[in-house]
Design a protein around this motif. Structure first.
Motif, PDB file in Angstrom:
ATOM      1  N   ASP A 165       0.894  -1.231   0.039  1.00  0.00           N
ATOM      2  CA  ASP A 165      -0.021   0.066   0.075  1.00  0.00           C
ATOM      3  C   ASP A 165       0.980   1.232  -0.072  1.00  0.00           C
ATOM      4  O   ASP A 165       1.461   1.718   1.025  1.00  0.00           O
ATOM      5  N   SER A 202       0.163   4.316  -0.172  1.00  0.00           N
ATOM      6  CA  SER A 202      -0.518   5.457   0.247  1.00  0.00           C
ATOM      7  C   SER A 202      -0.198   5.684   1.741  1.00  0.00           C
ATOM      8  O   SER A 202      -0.515   6.624   2.254  1.00  0.00           O
ATOM      9  N   GLN A 203       0.495   4.670   2.485  1.00  0.00           N
ATOM     10  CA  GLN A 203       0.856   4.467   3.776  1.00  0.00           C
ATOM     11  C   GLN A 203       2.275   5.033   3.816  1.00  0.00           C
ATOM     12  O   GLN A 203       3.156   4.790   2.852  1.00  0.00           O
ATOM     13  N   GLY A 204       2.668   5.835   4.891  1.00  0.00           N
ATOM     14  CA  GLY A 204       4.021   6.347   5.057  1.00  0.00           C
ATOM     15  C   GLY A 204       4.600   7.058   3.933  1.00  0.00           C
ATOM     16  O   GLY A 204       5.758   6.822   3.560  1.00  0.00           O
ATOM     17  N   HIS A 245       4.839  -0.282   3.025  1.00  0.00           N
ATOM     18  CA  HIS A 245       3.825  -1.155   3.940  1.00  0.00           C
ATOM     19  C   HIS A 245       3.283  -2.232   3.177  1.00  0.00           C
ATOM     20  O   HIS A 245       2.402  -1.969   2.047  1.00  0.00           O
ATOM     21  N   LEU A 273       0.072  -5.040   3.532  1.00  0.00           N
ATOM     22  CA  LEU A 273      -1.047  -5.074   4.168  1.00  0.00           C
ATOM     23  C   LEU A 273      -1.396  -6.719   4.770  1.00  0.00           C
ATOM     24  O   LEU A 273      -2.171  -6.729   5.444  1.00  0.00           O
ATOM     25  N   ASP A 288      -5.688   7.627   0.447  1.00  0.00           N
ATOM     26  CA  ASP A 288      -5.983   6.422  -0.162  1.00  0.00           C
ATOM     27  C   ASP A 288      -5.996   6.908  -1.641  1.00  0.00           C
ATOM     28  O   ASP A 288      -6.050   5.845  -2.629  1.00  0.00           O
ATOM     29  N   SER A 327      -2.003   6.477  -4.020  1.00  0.00           N
ATOM     30  CA  SER A 327      -1.712   5.055  -3.731  1.00  0.00           C
ATOM     31  C   SER A 327      -0.655   4.902  -4.706  1.00  0.00           C
ATOM     32  O   SER A 327      -0.342   3.649  -5.004  1.00  0.00           O
TER      33      SER A 327
END
Length: 742
Positions: free
Chosen positions: A248, A250-252, A259, A261, A295, A298
Motif C-alpha cells: 500500500d 498510500s501509507q507512510g 508497507h 497489508l 487512499d 496510492s
C-alpha cells in the motif's frame, strides 16, 4: 571532458570534523588530492583574476583512479523472508500507468523465478528464467491505467497473462486480454520481490517508467474481474486468506518504507527515491491534498533516471584541522598530474558548532539553490535558452561531460525522459557545475558565470576588503534556524538564493525582526518552496505549482510535497512573498545585457546618507554602468519593490534600472494578460530596485534586486562605486547602533 570527478558526503562541516571523498575515473589513470580555499572562481581576464589558496594538509599522495559507474533507476526492494521462495500456485498483479517504453521494463519481478514486464513495443510479457514465454497481442497505452496480472497454476502447470485496460473515458470497461500456456515455474530461488525493476548479475536493471499502484501477490489463481474488485478495496484485500502481499503506497508517504497489508509483513524499501504522493488509479479529482485522502494517492511514479545516492565506494577520508577558519573550500583532484584538468569537490567549512568564531558577518552559502541547479543542461537541452541569452551557447568541458553521462541525474530544471518534472535533486553525486573555473549559459555577456562562480565575486570582494566572515549553508540554516543566525550582526546572501525551506524563511524573518541586518546581493531570491527528506540526507524536493517561471508543472492533483506535506510552488503564494523579507521580489529575467541603475529622489533621503556617501544623490544619476555579468549592475534576473506584494511602506527605492532589452519578459505570476508590451523596453515594471529599509527590531535590509550586482562589484579589481556603495552598507550594518524605522 572531465578525466576525474568526485563528490563528498557533506556540503557543510565544522573544524575537526571529517568528510568522505568519492572519486571516479573517466579516463584518468591516477590522481592526487589537495585542499584549497576557494576565493574567486571567475577566470574572465577582464575580472579580478582567479584566486584560491593551498592549505597545507597531507591527503595521501598519488592514488589509482578507479572507474565507477552511474547507476540511476528507482524501484522498491522487498526481501522475500522465506515466503516468496515457497510460491506455487499464485497470482502477481498490479495497476500500472506506463509513461515510457524501451527495452524490457519490469513491473513485478521475483528474480530467479518470474517477471511481469513490458517489452519495447508495450506488449505485456511473462518472463521465466530470462525467456519470454507469454506476450500479449494488445499493447499498453502510455499515460493510461491498466490492470496487469501473471498467474501460475501448480496443478496444471499453466501460466496465464492478463492485460486489462481501464476505460479511457470512464465508461464501460474493455474486455481484458488473457493468454495461457504451459510453463515450468520454480520459485525456490525467489529471495526477493522487486517492484519496477529486475535484477541481473546482482545489479538492478530493467527499470519501469511510470506509475505503479496496488501491487499484490495471491496464493491462488484469480480471474481479472475478481482481481479488479479486490485491488480497488484495500480493506477487503487485507482480509483475503489468499493474500501473500499487498503493498500500500498510500501509507507512510513521507518515508522510505513500503508497507505490506498482508499478515506476512513483507515490508519493502525505496531505492533511489521515486516520487510518492502521486495520484493513484482511483483518483478523479476528489481531493487535491494527499494528506486529506491518502487512499487516493496510492501510486508511486518510478523513473529509470531517478538518482538519490551515486553510492560510490569511499576513496579517502579527510579530517579538517580545528584551527582552519570558516570559508569555502574544495578537495582538488588532479588527474595524471594535469592541473588544468583538475576537478574540485566544493564544500563549506562552517564555524565551530559549540562556540562563536567572533565574526559578526556570515555569508549564506546557497546550497539549496546549488542543488536545484545541480548538473542542469538548460543551454543544450532547452532550445529557448539561446533566445533568452541573445547569443549562441558556449560549451564548457563540464557541459560535454553532462551530455555523455546522463546517468549522473537531473536538476530541478529538467524533466525525466517521460516528460514528468524532476521533483528530487541530490548532493550525493558529483555536481560538476559546483566548482570554480566553470562557464555557464545564463551568466550574461562577459564572465558568463552562474550560481557558485558568480557567488565567488562576493567571496572575492570580502577577501579584497579584508572583511572577516563565516560561511554557513542553507542546510545549516534549515537545521538550526535563528539559533545559528543570532551569532551574527550581518548576513550576506549569494547572487541567486532562489530556493528556501520554510524553516529557512522563518529564521530569516526572525533575524531581521530581531535586529539582524540582511544584505541581499542578488536577484530572484526566496522564490520557490523546497523541502528536505527526513530520512534521506541530501535529498531535496520541489513541486512547481500553479505559477512562477517554471519548466514543468507537477501534474494535476500533485502540488503538495511528499516530504513535508507542504503546498509547493512560490513562497509568494504561500504567505511569504520575498518583498516581506527583503523589500523586492522577482519581476523579470533576461540573460544578455545588464543595465545601470538610475538614482531616484530617495537617494537624497537622510536615512540613506550612509549608503550614498561618496556615490552622489542627484536624481537621474546613473551608477553601475559596468560589470562582468552583462556589462551593468542590474540584470539577468531582477526584482522590483511592490507594496501590493509586501514591500514595507517606509522602504526607500534608492535607484532603479530602466529599459532592459526586449529579451527581458514578465514573470507569469504577474502577467495576467499577455500582450506584446510586457517586455524590457516597453514595461516600466521590468526593473531592478535598489532598496533599503529599517525593521522594528533595530535591524535593516539592503537589497540590490539583481543577479548582476556582484559582477559589477568585482569589476575594476573591486575598486568602483558599486563596491563602495556595498561597503557603505556593510560598514553601517556592522555598527551595533539600532536602526529606527521612520
Amino acid at each position: 571532458m572531465l578525466p576525474v570527478v568526485g563528490y563528498t558526503d557533506r556540503l557543510s562541516l565544522a573544524p575537526g570534523e571529517s568528510l568522505d571523498v568519492m572519486v571516479s575515473s573517466f579516463g584518468a589513470a591516477t590522481y592526487t588530492a589537495d585542499l584549497r580555499r576557494i576565493i574567486q572562481g571567475d577566470t574572465n581576464p577582464e575580472g579580478p583574476g582567479y584566486k584560491d589558496q593551498a592549505i597545507a594538509l597531507d591527503l595521501g599522495g598519488e592514488r589509482v583512479a578507479v572507474a565507477k559507474p552511474f547507476t540511476p533507476g528507482s524501484c522498491v526492494v522487498v526481501p522475500g523472508q522465506g515466503v516468496l521462495s515457497r510460491l506455487g500456485t499464485c497470482t502477481l498483479a498490479a495497476v500500472i500507468l506506463p509513461t515510457r517504453l524501451g527495452g524490457l521494463r519490469r513491473i513485478l519481478a521475483l528474480p530467479g523465478c518470474a517477471e511481469l514486464c513490458l517489452d519495447d513495443q508495450g506488449h505485456l510479457c511473462a518472463v521465466l528464467a530470462g525467456r519470454c514465454v507469454l506476450r500479449s497481442f494488445g499493447r499498453v497505452t502510455l499515460n493510461h491505467w491498466h490492470m496487469v496480472a501473471l498467474a501460475h497454476d501448480a496443478a496444471s502447470g499453466l501460466l496465464t497473462l492478463t492485460l486489462s485496460p481501464d476505460a479511457a473515458d470512464g465508461g464501460e470497461l474493455p474486455e481484458p486480454e488473457t493468454l495461457s500456456a504451459p510453463a515450468a515455474w520454480d520459485a525456490t530461488a525467489a529471495t526477493e520481490c522487486l517492484i519496477a525493476a529486475g535484477r541481473e548479475g546482482g545489479a538492478l536493471t530493467g527499470f519501469f517508467d511510470g506509475k505503479i499502484d496496488r501491487p499484490a501477490i495471491f496464493d491462488r489463481v484469480l480471474p481479472p474481474d475478481r482481481l479488479r474488485l479486490l485491488l480497488a478495496d484495500p480493506a477487503a484485500l487485507a482480509r483475503q486468506s489468499s493474500l501473500i502481499a499487498a503493498w500500500d503506497f498510500s501509507q507512510g508517504i513521507q518515508g522510505t518504507a513500503v508497507h505490506d497489508l498482508s499478515p506476512w509483513r513483507l515490508e519493502g524499501r525505496l531505492h533511489n527515491a521515486p516520487a510518492r504522493a502521486m495520484t493513484g488509479w482511483l483518483w478523479r479529482g476528489q481531493e487535491l491534498d494527499w494528506k486529506r485522502r491518502p487512499d487516493l494517492y496510492s501510486a508511486i511514479h518510478f523513473h529509470a533516471s531517478d538518482v538519490h545516492d551515486a553510492g560510490w565506494a569511499v576513496d579517502f577520508r579527510v579530517t579538517l584541522p580545528e584551527t582552519l577558519p570558516s570559508g569555502v573550500y574544495a578537495i582538488r583532484l588532479v588527474p595524471d598530474g594535469d592541473e588544468d584538468a583538475a576537478y574540485y569537490c566544493v564544500f563549506a567549512l562552517r564555524p565551530p558548532r559549540d562556540r562563536v568564531s567572533g565574526n559578526k558577518v556570515a555569508f549564506l552559502f546557497p546550497t539549496c539553490s546549488y542543488m536545484a541547479y545541480a548538473n542542469h543542461r538548460l543551454g543544450l537541452d532547452v532550445p529557448g535558452t539561446e533566445i533568452g541569452m541573445g547569443r549562441a551557447v558556449e560549451i564548457d568541458r563540464h557541459h560535454a561531460f553532462l551530455q555523455t553521462n546522463p546517468g549522473i541525474g537531473y536538476s530541478h530544471y529538467e524533466t525525466h525522459d517521460d516528460g514528468l518534472g524532476v521533483f528530487h535533486t541530490s548532493r550525493l553525486r558529483p555536481i560538476v557545475d559546483l566548482q570554480p573555473r566553470v562557464k555557464a549559459f545564463l551568466g550574461g555577456v562577459g564572465s558568463n558565470i552562474w550560481q557558485f562562480n558568480a557567488d565567488t565575486h562576493i567571496l572575492g570582494w570580502l577577501d579584497a576588503i579584508g572583511q572577516g566572515h563565516d560561511v554557513i549553508t542553507d542546510e545549516d540554516l534549515d537545521a538550526e534556524g535563528l539559533r545559528l543566525l543570532s551569532r551574527y550582526r550581518v548576513l550576506i546572501t549569494g547572487t541567486h538564493p532562489e530556493y528556501h525551506t520554510r524553516a529557512m524563511i522563518e529564521a530569516l524573518r526572525g533575524f531581521t525582526e530581531r535586529g539582524g541586518r540582511l544584505m541581499y546581493l542578488g536577484g530572484n531570491g526566496f522564490y520557490w518552496v523546497v523541502s528536505f527528506h527526513a530520512e534521506l540526507p541530501g535529498l531535496m524536493e520541489c513541486r512547481r505549482s500553479e505559477a512562477g517561471i517554471r519548466p514543468w508543472e507537477p501534474g494535476h492533483g500533485q502540488f503538495y510535497h511528499a516530504f513535508t506535506g507542504e503546498y509547493g510552488g512560490l513562497w509568494r503564494r504561500n504567505g511569504h512573498p520575498p518583498n516581506h523579507l527583503c523589500g523586492v521580489g522577482m519581476t523579470s529575467q533576461g540573460f544578455d545585457l545588464s543595465e545601470p541603475y538610475v538614482l531616484t529622489g530617495a537617494a537624497a533621503d537622510p536615512r540613506a546618507a550612509f549608503l550614498m556617501q561618496g556615490i552622489g544623490t542627484t536624481p537621474g544619476q546613473r551608477i553601475g554602468a559596468f560589470g562582468l555579468s552583462g556589462g551593468g549592475a542590474a540584470g539577468l534576473e531582477v526584482d522590483r519593490a511592490d507594496l501590493a506584494q509586501g514591500t514595507p511602506p517606509h522602504a526607500l527605492v534608492l535607484a532603479s534600472s530602466v529599459r532592459h532589452t526586449d529579451i527581458y519578459l514578465m514573470t507569469p505570476e504577474d502577467l495576467l494578460d499577455p500582450t506584446p508590451d510586457w517586455t524590457g523596453t516597453q514595461a516600466e515594471i521590468i526593473r531592478a530596485d535598489l532598496t533599503f529599509f529599517e525593521t522594528a527590531g533595530g535591524g535593516a535590509v539592503f537589497s540590490t534586486g539583481s543577479i548582476a550586482w556582484a559582477g559589477a562589484m568585482a569589476a575594476q579589481g573591486y575598486d568602483n562605486e558599486i563596491s563602495r556603495l556595498t561597503q557603505n552598507a556593510l560598514r553601517r550594518f556592522l555598527d551595533p547602533t539600532p536602526f529606527d524605522p521612520p
